[in-house]
Motif scaffolding. Sequence first.
Motif, mmCIF file in Angstrom:
data_model
loop_
_atom_site.group_PDB
_atom_site.id
_atom_site.type_symbol
_atom_site.label_atom_id
_atom_site.label_comp_id
_atom_site.label_asym_id
_atom_site.label_seq_id
_atom_site.Cartn_x
_atom_site.Cartn_y
_atom_site.Cartn_z
ATOM 1 N N VAL A 140 0.837 -1.207 0.000
ATOM 2 C CA VAL A 140 0.000 0.000 0.000
ATOM 3 C C VAL A 140 0.870 1.256 0.000
ATOM 4 O O VAL A 140 0.595 2.201 -0.730
ATOM 5 C CB VAL A 140 -0.982 -0.013 1.190
ATOM 6 C CG1 VAL A 140 -1.736 1.314 1.299
ATOM 7 C CG2 VAL A 140 -1.962 -1.171 1.051
ATOM 8 N N THR A 141 1.922 1.258 0.810
ATOM 9 C CA THR A 141 2.782 2.437 0.829
ATOM 10 C C THR A 141 3.524 2.593 -0.496
ATOM 11 O O THR A 141 3.740 3.712 -0.958
ATOM 12 C CB THR A 141 3.771 2.400 2.008
ATOM 13 O OG1 THR A 141 4.520 1.181 1.973
ATOM 14 C CG2 THR A 141 3.031 2.503 3.333
ATOM 15 N N TYR A 142 3.871 1.504 -1.139
ATOM 16 C CA TYR A 142 4.483 1.564 -2.467
ATOM 17 C C TYR A 142 3.477 2.118 -3.484
ATOM 18 O O TYR A 142 3.808 2.988 -4.292
ATOM 19 C CB TYR A 142 4.964 0.173 -2.878
ATOM 20 C CG TYR A 142 5.617 0.105 -4.236
ATOM 21 C CD1 TYR A 142 6.725 0.881 -4.537
ATOM 22 C CD2 TYR A 142 5.132 -0.752 -5.210
ATOM 23 C CE1 TYR A 142 7.324 0.819 -5.780
ATOM 24 C CE2 TYR A 142 5.728 -0.830 -6.456
ATOM 25 C CZ TYR A 142 6.817 -0.031 -6.735
ATOM 26 O OH TYR A 142 7.421 -0.102 -7.972
ATOM 27 N N TRP A 168 3.044 5.973 -3.727
ATOM 28 C CA TRP A 168 3.985 6.746 -4.543
ATOM 29 C C TRP A 168 3.667 6.645 -6.029
ATOM 30 O O TRP A 168 4.090 7.476 -6.816
ATOM 31 C CB TRP A 168 5.422 6.284 -4.289
ATOM 32 C CG TRP A 168 5.798 6.393 -2.846
ATOM 33 C CD1 TRP A 168 6.054 5.363 -1.986
ATOM 34 C CD2 TRP A 168 5.907 7.588 -2.068
ATOM 35 N NE1 TRP A 168 6.319 5.854 -0.740
ATOM 36 C CE2 TRP A 168 6.236 7.219 -0.762
ATOM 37 C CE3 TRP A 168 5.766 8.938 -2.365
ATOM 38 C CZ2 TRP A 168 6.425 8.139 0.253
ATOM 39 C CZ3 TRP A 168 5.941 9.856 -1.355
ATOM 40 C CH2 TRP A 168 6.273 9.455 -0.064
ATOM 41 N N LEU A 169 2.913 5.625 -6.415
ATOM 42 C CA LEU A 169 2.592 5.396 -7.818
ATOM 43 C C LEU A 169 1.159 5.793 -8.172
ATOM 44 O O LEU A 169 0.709 5.535 -9.279
ATOM 45 C CB LEU A 169 2.787 3.910 -8.156
ATOM 46 C CG LEU A 169 4.172 3.325 -7.907
ATOM 47 C CD1 LEU A 169 4.147 1.827 -8.140
ATOM 48 C CD2 LEU A 169 5.196 4.001 -8.786
ATOM 49 N N ARG A 170 0.450 6.420 -7.272
ATOM 50 C CA ARG A 170 -0.996 6.600 -7.450
ATOM 51 C C ARG A 170 -1.391 7.582 -8.545
ATOM 52 O O ARG A 170 -2.546 7.616 -8.956
ATOM 53 C CB ARG A 170 -1.659 6.947 -6.136
ATOM 54 C CG ARG A 170 -1.402 8.339 -5.622
ATOM 55 C CD ARG A 170 -1.993 8.455 -4.215
ATOM 56 N NE ARG A 170 -2.085 9.804 -3.763
ATOM 57 C CZ ARG A 170 -1.102 10.479 -3.189
ATOM 58 N NH1 ARG A 170 0.063 9.909 -3.011
ATOM 59 N NH2 ARG A 170 -1.282 11.721 -2.790
ATOM 60 N N GLY A 208 -8.790 5.007 -6.633
ATOM 61 C CA GLY A 208 -7.523 5.129 -7.344
ATOM 62 C C GLY A 208 -6.441 4.258 -6.734
ATOM 63 O O GLY A 208 -5.691 3.593 -7.446
ATOM 64 N N MET A 209 -6.368 4.239 -5.404
ATOM 65 C CA MET A 209 -5.391 3.378 -4.730
ATOM 66 C C MET A 209 -5.696 1.910 -5.005
ATOM 67 O O MET A 209 -4.787 1.117 -5.268
ATOM 68 C CB MET A 209 -5.399 3.648 -3.222
ATOM 69 C CG MET A 209 -4.634 4.881 -2.816
ATOM 70 S SD MET A 209 -2.845 4.691 -2.981
ATOM 71 C CE MET A 209 -2.512 3.615 -1.605
#
Length: 190
Positions: A18-20, A23-25, A160-161
């Motif tokens: 999720v944290t990765y 950054w790509l969202r 989006g996530m």
Amino acid sequence: MVKFYQHTSSFEHAWDNVTYAFWLRYPNPFASHVVGCDVVDRQVDPVTGVLRTTRLILKQGVLPRWGRGLIKNPDAYIIEESEVDPRTQTMVTRTKNLNHVRVMQVEETQTFTVHPENPKWTQVKTEARIISELKWGLTGRVEAFGINKFMDNSVKARKGMAHILERLRQNAALAASAPATAAAAATPDC
């Protein structure tokens, strides 16, 4: 007066994924209003291992008809500051708009942690404050518009996530099957 918003949600994905994905969202189909996102500063604390990042985000704004006389250009610059602590598996992000602050200031804090009931999931707590310094009886109207828009955008942000997380899951599945496919293709039939 100030309007507050608080919501807790979960992703059925591990905290590191999720944290990765965070950054790509951008870009994603639920964030077409995001024009750009640039890293201004990034550093890792050598003692604690905490990653600190500052990003500048440009978003295209949408104004209600009654607000068009207040703001000429609805685009908003957003500053995002984040801290990722891999030891405690906690990520905290803070965002706020840099322009239009007299009309409406939006301050958001998100905390990403391992879900307390399922360690394979991630819990996200979102808190926001909507503040308007306008007078003439418009403060309540602007803040009400801001909180409603924030709630709508929060739903889109979670979608989006989820979209990015699904793409990461698909890419991982493809990568896992690629060696087997390549090996089968390299093996002669006879």
